[in-house]
Design an enzyme around this catalytic site. Structure first.
Site, PDB file in Angstrom:
ATOM      1  N   ASP A 165      23.463  85.687 105.583  1.00 41.94           N
ATOM      2  CA  ASP A 165      22.772  84.403 105.943  1.00 41.94           C
ATOM      3  C   ASP A 165      21.659  84.284 105.344  1.00 41.94           C
ATOM      4  O   ASP A 165      21.004  85.217 105.292  1.00 41.94           O
ATOM      5  CB  ASP A 165      22.566  84.279 107.512  1.00 41.94           C
ATOM      6  N   THR A 190      19.320  77.693 108.461  1.00 43.23           N
ATOM      7  CA  THR A 190      19.762  77.082 109.922  1.00 43.23           C
ATOM      8  C   THR A 190      20.263  78.163 110.715  1.00 43.23           C
ATOM      9  O   THR A 190      20.179  77.807 112.095  1.00 43.23           O
ATOM     10  CB  THR A 190      20.643  75.834 109.661  1.00 43.23           C
ATOM     11  N   TYR A 213      27.643  66.255 102.628  1.00 47.43           N
ATOM     12  CA  TYR A 213      28.246  67.229 103.560  1.00 47.43           C
ATOM     13  C   TYR A 213      29.745  67.171 103.049  1.00 47.43           C
ATOM     14  O   TYR A 213      30.754  68.018 102.935  1.00 47.43           O
ATOM     15  CB  TYR A 213      28.027  67.061 105.036  1.00 47.43           C
ATOM     16  N   PHE A 248      25.616  79.419 114.451  1.00 49.50           N
ATOM     17  CA  PHE A 248      26.400  79.155 115.695  1.00 49.50           C
ATOM     18  C   PHE A 248      27.744  79.569 115.697  1.00 49.50           C
ATOM     19  O   PHE A 248      28.174  80.450 116.355  1.00 49.50           O
ATOM     20  CB  PHE A 248      26.307  77.634 116.157  1.00 49.50           C
TER      21      PHE A 248
END
Ligand code: UDP
Length: 324
Positions: free
Chosen positions: A35, A39, A149, A15
């Site tokens: 990448d 995700t 995280y 995103f």
């Protein structure tokens, strides 16, 4: 030989990463987008492949990175970032924040490149100071489900500062608060994609807890501008970038109903473990050091995001996925 600045963006198909790729291409940089697509998605960047300045590298950033030639900047954005993603991918989340950050910093050192770490408001955990300014050290549960995280990002910040202090790498750290906009995955489980797709499909909207927890939502274009300014500044210590307009999650769900004109009803589900009760960035440092503050108000940002979600749902993309 090209003299354009050359930038590597890890997580470039995600995103935020894809918006950053676009921004640097628009400024005539050569952009290497890395990448592993766990995700991230090629659909976020497929429109960039016709640009000769854009290159895609399908690689996991936790593996050794070889890049031929020079690099001016590295923006390290690779990581699962939605709570339900990092609950499903706990080891990958820890690895990309630790091993991945180490690899990306090693590359920055080898190339003499400037390094920018995508850190997070999750470093503040369930905060006991409100709003959160950069000098607050946070209240994180290291062994709770979100710890994978939060602690990975806290480690990443420590590693970044060590490469700066010990190896003299030019580093920047952005603490990103909740951000929304086109290219969020419909099924990534975060509040905005969940509410918007539920509203558009006429399904019940799933507010967790009683909805009194607060968040402050920043439109992606504002975030990209703040990150770009931070990269070009001299500021080494962490800097919050986010929109201080705070609201409860229930108010946010009601706002989505208003913007979409949906007839969906709000339902209440269990609050996830360690879900922060409040979150609002203190952006006085970004205002002072970068001359930055958000420009896009919530209504404008939501309308722009809605157009994207309508297109995606119209194309048959599935949105169903809430808590695991
Ligand atoms: N949330 C919700 N319903 C959903 C998804 C999220 O009520 O379907 C809540 C969540 O519990 C949290 C807030 O919305 O309090 C923001 O969640 P999100 O996953 O977007 O990101 P977070 O800020 O927790 O990292």
């Amino acid at each position: 030989m090209t003299t354009q600045p050359r930038v590597l963006i890890t997580g470039g198909a995600g995103f935020l990463g894809s918006h950053l790729c676009e921004r640097f291409l628009a400024e005539d940089h050569e952009v290497l987008c890395m990448d592993n697509l766990i995700t991230g998605s090629l659909s976020n960047i497929e429109h960039l492949f016709t640009d000769p300045k854009f290159h895609f590298i399908h690689q996991d950033v936790t593996e050794f990175i070889h890049i031929a030639g020079r690099l001016d900047s590295i923006l390290h954005f690779a990581s699962p970032a939605s709570p339900i993603d990092y609950l499903e991918l706990p080891i990958q989340t820890l690895k990309v924040g630790s091993l991945g950050t180490h690899k990306a910093l090693g590359l920055a050192k080898a190339k003499g490149a400037r390094f920018l770490l995508a850190s997070t408001s999750e470093c503040y955990g369930d905060p006991k100071v409100h709003p959160q300014s950069e000098d607050y050290w946070g209240n994180v549960n290291p062994v709770g489900p979100r710890g994978v995280y939060d602690e990975a990002k806290r480690f990443a910040e420590a590693m970044t500062m060590a490469y700066h202090r010990f190896h003299g790498v030019e580093t920047r750290i952005v603490r990103i608060f909740n951000t929304y906009g086109p290219r969020m995955r419909l099924n990534d489980g975060r509040a905005l994609p969940a509410f918007m797709s539920q509203a558009l499909e006429g399904k019940d909207m799933t507010v967790f807890g009683d909805g009194s927890q607060t968040r402050s939502f920043c439109f992606v274009d504002d975030l990209v501008e703040g990150i770009t300014r931070l990269l070009r500044s001299d500021e080494t210590l962490p800097t919050n970038i986010g929109n201080p307009a705070e609201m409860t999650i229930l108010q946010f769900a009601e706002k989505v109903i208003e913007i979409t004109g949906s007839k969906s009803k709000i339902t209440f589900k269990d609050l996830p473990e360690d879900d922060p009760k409040v979150r609002q960035p203190d952006i006085s440092k970004a205002q002072r050091v970068l001359g930055w503050e958000p420009q896009v108000d919530l209504d404008t940002g939501l309308v722009r995001t809605l157009e994207y979600f309508r297109l995606k749902l119209g194309a048959g993309e599935s949105a169903a996925r809430t808590k695991v």
